[in-house]
Design a protein around this motif. Structure first.
Motif, PDB file in Angstrom:
ATOM      1  N   PRO A 165       2.684  -4.272  -0.754  1.00 35.13           N
ATOM      2  CA  PRO A 165       2.365  -3.740   0.575  1.00 35.13           C
ATOM      3  C   PRO A 165       2.982  -2.360   0.818  1.00 35.13           C
ATOM      4  O   PRO A 165       2.346  -1.482   1.400  1.00 35.13           O
ATOM      5  N   GLN A 166       4.219  -2.157   0.353  1.00 35.61           N
ATOM      6  CA  GLN A 166       4.872  -0.851   0.575  1.00 35.61           C
ATOM      7  C   GLN A 166       4.100   0.269  -0.104  1.00 35.61           C
ATOM      8  O   GLN A 166       3.895   1.349   0.469  1.00 35.61           O
ATOM      9  N   ILE A 167       3.656   0.020  -1.341  1.00 40.01           N
ATOM     10  CA  ILE A 167       2.916   1.045  -2.095  1.00 40.01           C
ATOM     11  C   ILE A 167       1.547   1.270  -1.434  1.00 40.01           C
ATOM     12  O   ILE A 167       1.090   2.404  -1.303  1.00 40.01           O
ATOM     13  N   ARG A 168       0.919   0.197  -0.990  1.00 40.02           N
ATOM     14  CA  ARG A 168      -0.404   0.345  -0.345  1.00 40.02           C
ATOM     15  C   ARG A 168      -0.285   1.072   1.009  1.00 40.02           C
ATOM     16  O   ARG A 168      -1.211   1.731   1.440  1.00 40.02           O
ATOM     17  N   ASN A 169       0.864   0.933   1.657  1.00 38.22           N
ATOM     18  CA  ASN A 169       1.064   1.635   2.937  1.00 38.22           C
ATOM     19  C   ASN A 169       1.299   3.128   2.742  1.00 38.22           C
ATOM     20  O   ASN A 169       1.037   3.923   3.638  1.00 38.22           O
ATOM     21  N   ARG A 170       1.852   3.526   1.616  1.00 38.89           N
ATOM     22  CA  ARG A 170       2.151   4.943   1.356  1.00 38.89           C
ATOM     23  C   ARG A 170       1.103   5.593   0.463  1.00 38.89           C
ATOM     24  O   ARG A 170       0.730   6.741   0.666  1.00 38.89           O
ATOM     25  N   GLY A 171       0.683   4.859  -0.580  1.00 37.51           N
ATOM     26  CA  GLY A 171      -0.162   5.437  -1.627  1.00 37.51           C
ATOM     27  C   GLY A 171      -1.558   5.737  -1.115  1.00 37.51           C
ATOM     28  O   GLY A 171      -2.096   5.024  -0.263  1.00 37.51           O
ATOM     29  N   THR A 172      -2.131   6.811  -1.637  1.00 38.34           N
ATOM     30  CA  THR A 172      -3.443   7.273  -1.173  1.00 38.34           C
ATOM     31  C   THR A 172      -4.421   7.358  -2.344  1.00 38.34           C
ATOM     32  O   THR A 172      -4.015   7.518  -3.510  1.00 38.34           O
ATOM     33  N   VAL A 173      -5.707   7.296  -2.010  1.00 42.13           N
ATOM     34  CA  VAL A 173      -6.726   7.474  -3.050  1.00 42.13           C
ATOM     35  C   VAL A 173      -6.694   8.925  -3.554  1.00 42.13           C
ATOM     36  O   VAL A 173      -6.861   9.186  -4.745  1.00 42.13           O
ATOM     37  N   GLY A 174      -6.411   9.869  -2.635  1.00 41.83           N
ATOM     38  CA  GLY A 174      -6.275  11.265  -3.059  1.00 41.83           C
ATOM     39  C   GLY A 174      -5.186  11.425  -4.105  1.00 41.83           C
ATOM     40  O   GLY A 174      -5.344  12.172  -5.082  1.00 41.83           O
ATOM     41  N   GLY A 175      -4.080  10.711  -3.925  1.00 38.53           N
ATOM     42  CA  GLY A 175      -2.987  10.770  -4.907  1.00 38.53           C
ATOM     43  C   GLY A 175      -3.380  10.135  -6.228  1.00 38.53           C
ATOM     44  O   GLY A 175      -3.012  10.620  -7.310  1.00 38.53           O
ATOM     45  N   ASN A 176      -4.136   9.056  -6.165  1.00 38.13           N
ATOM     46  CA  ASN A 176      -4.641   8.406  -7.387  1.00 38.13           C
ATOM     47  C   ASN A 176      -5.529   9.386  -8.156  1.00 38.13           C
ATOM     48  O   ASN A 176      -5.415   9.526  -9.381  1.00 38.13           O
ATOM     49  N   LEU A 177      -6.395  10.100  -7.413  1.00 38.01           N
ATOM     50  CA  LEU A 177      -7.271  11.096  -8.041  1.00 38.01           C
ATOM     51  C   LEU A 177      -6.443  12.260  -8.584  1.00 38.01           C
ATOM     52  O   LEU A 177      -6.731  12.793  -9.659  1.00 38.01           O
ATOM     53  N   GLY A 178      -5.407  12.662  -7.831  1.00 42.59           N
ATOM     54  CA  GLY A 178      -4.563  13.767  -8.277  1.00 42.59           C
ATOM     55  C   GLY A 178      -3.870  13.445  -9.586  1.00 42.59           C
ATOM     56  O   GLY A 178      -3.817  14.265 -10.504  1.00 42.59           O
ATOM     57  N   THR A 179      -3.355  12.233  -9.700  1.00 41.98           N
ATOM     58  CA  THR A 179      -2.695  11.825 -10.949  1.00 41.98           C
ATOM     59  C   THR A 179      -3.718  11.661 -12.064  1.00 41.98           C
ATOM     60  O   THR A 179      -3.444  11.966 -13.228  1.00 41.98           O
ATOM     61  N   ALA A 180      -4.915  11.185 -11.723  1.00 39.55           N
ATOM     62  CA  ALA A 180      -6.017  11.022 -12.680  1.00 39.55           C
ATOM     63  C   ALA A 180      -5.605  10.217 -13.907  1.00 39.55           C
ATOM     64  O   ALA A 180      -6.047  10.496 -15.030  1.00 39.55           O
ATOM     65  N   SER A 181      -4.755   9.211 -13.682  1.00 41.51           N
ATOM     66  CA  SER A 181      -4.397   8.326 -14.800  1.00 41.51           C
ATOM     67  C   SER A 181      -5.614   7.494 -15.197  1.00 41.51           C
ATOM     68  O   SER A 181      -6.368   7.054 -14.331  1.00 41.51           O
ATOM     69  N   PRO A 182      -5.802   7.264 -16.500  1.00 39.75           N
ATOM     70  CA  PRO A 182      -6.907   6.376 -16.902  1.00 39.75           C
ATOM     71  C   PRO A 182      -6.755   4.984 -16.297  1.00 39.75           C
ATOM     72  O   PRO A 182      -7.725   4.245 -16.192  1.00 39.75           O
ATOM     73  N   ALA A 183      -5.517   4.637 -15.882  1.00 37.01           N
ATOM     74  CA  ALA A 183      -5.256   3.304 -15.324  1.00 37.01           C
ATOM     75  C   ALA A 183      -5.347   3.269 -13.803  1.00 37.01           C
ATOM     76  O   ALA A 183      -5.127   2.217 -13.210  1.00 37.01           O
ATOM     77  N   GLY A 184      -5.651   4.382 -13.147  1.00 34.45           N
ATOM     78  CA  GLY A 184      -5.712   4.388 -11.679  1.00 34.45           C
ATOM     79  C   GLY A 184      -6.750   3.397 -11.179  1.00 34.45           C
ATOM     80  O   GLY A 184      -7.918   3.444 -11.592  1.00 34.45           O
ATOM     81  N   ASP A 185      -6.352   2.534 -10.273  1.00 41.56           N
ATOM     82  CA  ASP A 185      -7.253   1.444  -9.867  1.00 41.56           C
ATOM     83  C   ASP A 185      -8.388   1.895  -8.955  1.00 41.56           C
ATOM     84  O   ASP A 185      -9.400   1.195  -8.844  1.00 41.56           O
ATOM     85  N   ALA A 186      -8.237   3.038  -8.303  1.00 40.40           N
ATOM     86  CA  ALA A 186      -9.336   3.501  -7.441  1.00 40.40           C
ATOM     87  C   ALA A 186     -10.501   4.044  -8.265  1.00 40.40           C
ATOM     88  O   ALA A 186     -11.633   4.094  -7.783  1.00 40.40           O
ATOM     89  N   HIS A 187     -10.235   4.447  -9.493  1.00 38.40           N
ATOM     90  CA  HIS A 187     -11.255   5.198 -10.231  1.00 38.40           C
ATOM     91  C   HIS A 187     -12.486   4.379 -10.615  1.00 38.40           C
ATOM     92  O   HIS A 187     -13.612   4.860 -10.418  1.00 38.40           O
ATOM     93  N   PRO A 188     -12.335   3.169 -11.179  1.00 38.60           N
ATOM     94  CA  PRO A 188     -13.560   2.425 -11.543  1.00 38.60           C
ATOM     95  C   PRO A 188     -14.498   2.177 -10.362  1.00 38.60           C
ATOM     96  O   PRO A 188     -15.711   2.424 -10.484  1.00 38.60           O
ATOM     97  N   PRO A 189     -13.986   1.741  -9.179  1.00 35.90           N
ATOM     98  CA  PRO A 189     -14.938   1.567  -8.075  1.00 35.90           C
ATOM     99  C   PRO A 189     -15.543   2.875  -7.585  1.00 35.90           C
ATOM    100  O   PRO A 189     -16.687   2.886  -7.114  1.00 35.90           O
ATOM    101  N   LEU A 190     -14.801   3.988  -7.687  1.00 38.23           N
ATOM    102  CA  LEU A 190     -15.392   5.277  -7.301  1.00 38.23           C
ATOM    103  C   LEU A 190     -16.512   5.646  -8.265  1.00 38.23           C
ATOM    104  O   LEU A 190     -17.557   6.164  -7.861  1.00 38.23           O
ATOM    105  N   LEU A 191     -16.315   5.360  -9.548  1.00 37.14           N
ATOM    106  CA  LEU A 191     -17.378   5.613 -10.535  1.00 37.14           C
ATOM    107  C   LEU A 191     -18.596   4.746 -10.235  1.00 37.14           C
ATOM    108  O   LEU A 191     -19.738   5.230 -10.233  1.00 37.14           O
TER     109      LEU A 191
END
Ligand SMILES: Cc1cc2nc3c(=O)[nH]c(=O)nc-3n(C[C@H](O)[C@H](O)[C@H](O)COP(=O)(O)OP(=O)(O)OC[C@H]3O[C@@H](n4cnc5c(N)ncnc54)[C@H](O)[C@@H]3O)c2cc1C
Length: 286
Positions: A96-122
């Motif tokens: 919950p703490q990470i979900r309250n702070r973490g953003t999809v923009g940050g996931n995209l910024g890091t662009a890790s192959p493991a970022g969980d937002a990326h597959p649904p965005l694709l």
């Protein structure tokens, strides 16, 4: 370390133009880990949390435009009906703490192959909006990831938002990890049905240098599905779909799993994701 704190979007773009080396920080759940572990020691950081525009979402010409600073918690609470695949993925992120702070923009910024937002965005066919003082451009998500932890943003650009069409059909996401929560995916898979276009779109995570789409698998299964009668697909077709998804992956052996295991797991996730989404389509999708 120089600390920049713009209070408006135009100020942020001007600061990024003047300090292209500045590392933006949104939720900080990637940036602060890197700094604390001494993997990175930026000379300049730019705090984006005072910029109201980044935390807003709204309809935009048939899309939903979601500011880069919208957190996973808000995606789940406010946008689950419009982007169910991303909401399912968001529920699996961290704690919950990470979900309250973490953003999809940050996931995209890091662009890790493991970022969980990326597959649904694709799978949803999202666009990423990049902005600088010279203008704004919208990059298809398939062109956004340029290498491991690299993306298409130029040094003077910031991620403004991402855009997704409100889900035209059922969407699914699942991931395999070594435990139930707080885990980097061993592999992940997202699927979206686009019934009006008779299309199936996919996203594969943690099984290649970048997040990937399984385009052969998409074409194959879209032609097999009984879009009108909504009958269940043949077992042989579902099996072949799983094989084609596994074949599209480019996994490596690493500490989290072997390439062989990742391919096997992806074929299972693909079959399950398809079965769940098709069942949703059969029982109720208008
Ligand atoms: C305990 C823990 C568990 C985690 N679990 C998961 C998980 O399950 N799944 C998952 O995918 N991730 C996970 N993460 C990683 C992280 O939470 C996500 O990647 C998150 O989306 C990062 O968002 P943020 O806002 O915190 O980004 P930040 O750390 O602020 O930034 C991340 C990167 O994006 C850049 N950036 C941020 N905003 C912008 C912008 N507007 N324009 C340009 N660049 C920008 C930053 O410069 C940086 O390079 C976890 C992290 C931790 C610490």
């Amino acid at each position: 370390m120089e600390f920049l704190q713009p209070s408006s979007w135009s100020e942020a773009l001007a600061m990024k133009a003047a300090h292209p080396e500045a590392v933006p920080i949104a939720g900080g759940t990637d940036v602060m880990v890197e700094i604390n572990l001494d993997h990175r020691r930026p000379e300049t950081v730019m705090d984006l949390t005072k910029i109201a525009e980044l935390t807003e979402w709204a309809s935009d010409n048939g899309y939903v435009r979601v500011g880069a600073g919208v957190t996973y918690t808000r995606i789940i609470d406010e946008l689950g009906d419009r982007m169910p695949g991303l909401a399912i993925a968001s529920r699996t992120v961290g704690s919950p703490q990470i979900r309250n702070r973490g953003t999809v923009g940050g996931n995209l910024g890091t662009a890790s192959p493991a970022g969980d937002a990326h597959p649904p965005l694709l799978a949803a066919g999202a666009l990423v909006e990049l902005a600088s003082t010279s203008g704004t451009r919208r990059v298809p998500i398939t062109e956004f990831f340029t290498g491991p932890k690299r993306n298409a943003a130029r040094k003077d650009e910031l991620i403004a938002a991402f855009l997704i069409e409100p889900a035209p059909g059922p969407q699914q996401f699942s991931k395999v990890g070594t435990r139930n929560a707080m885990v980097i995916a061993v592999c992940s898979f997202a699927l979206a049905l686009h019934p009006e276009k008779r299309e199936v779109r996919t996203g594969i995570g943690s099984a290649g240098p970048t997040p990937l789409a399984a385009t052969e698998a998409e074409k194959f299964i879209a032609a097999e599905l009984d879009w009108e009668g909504r009958r269940p697909p043949a077992d042989t077709a579902v099996k072949r779909f799983g094989e084609l998804v596994a074949a599209a992956a480019k996994p490596i052996d690493d500490v989290r799993g072997t390439a062989d295991y990742r391919r096997h797991a992806l074929s299972v996730l693909a079959r399950r994701g398809l079965a769940w989404a098709w069942q949703d389509y059969r029982v109720g999708w208008a």
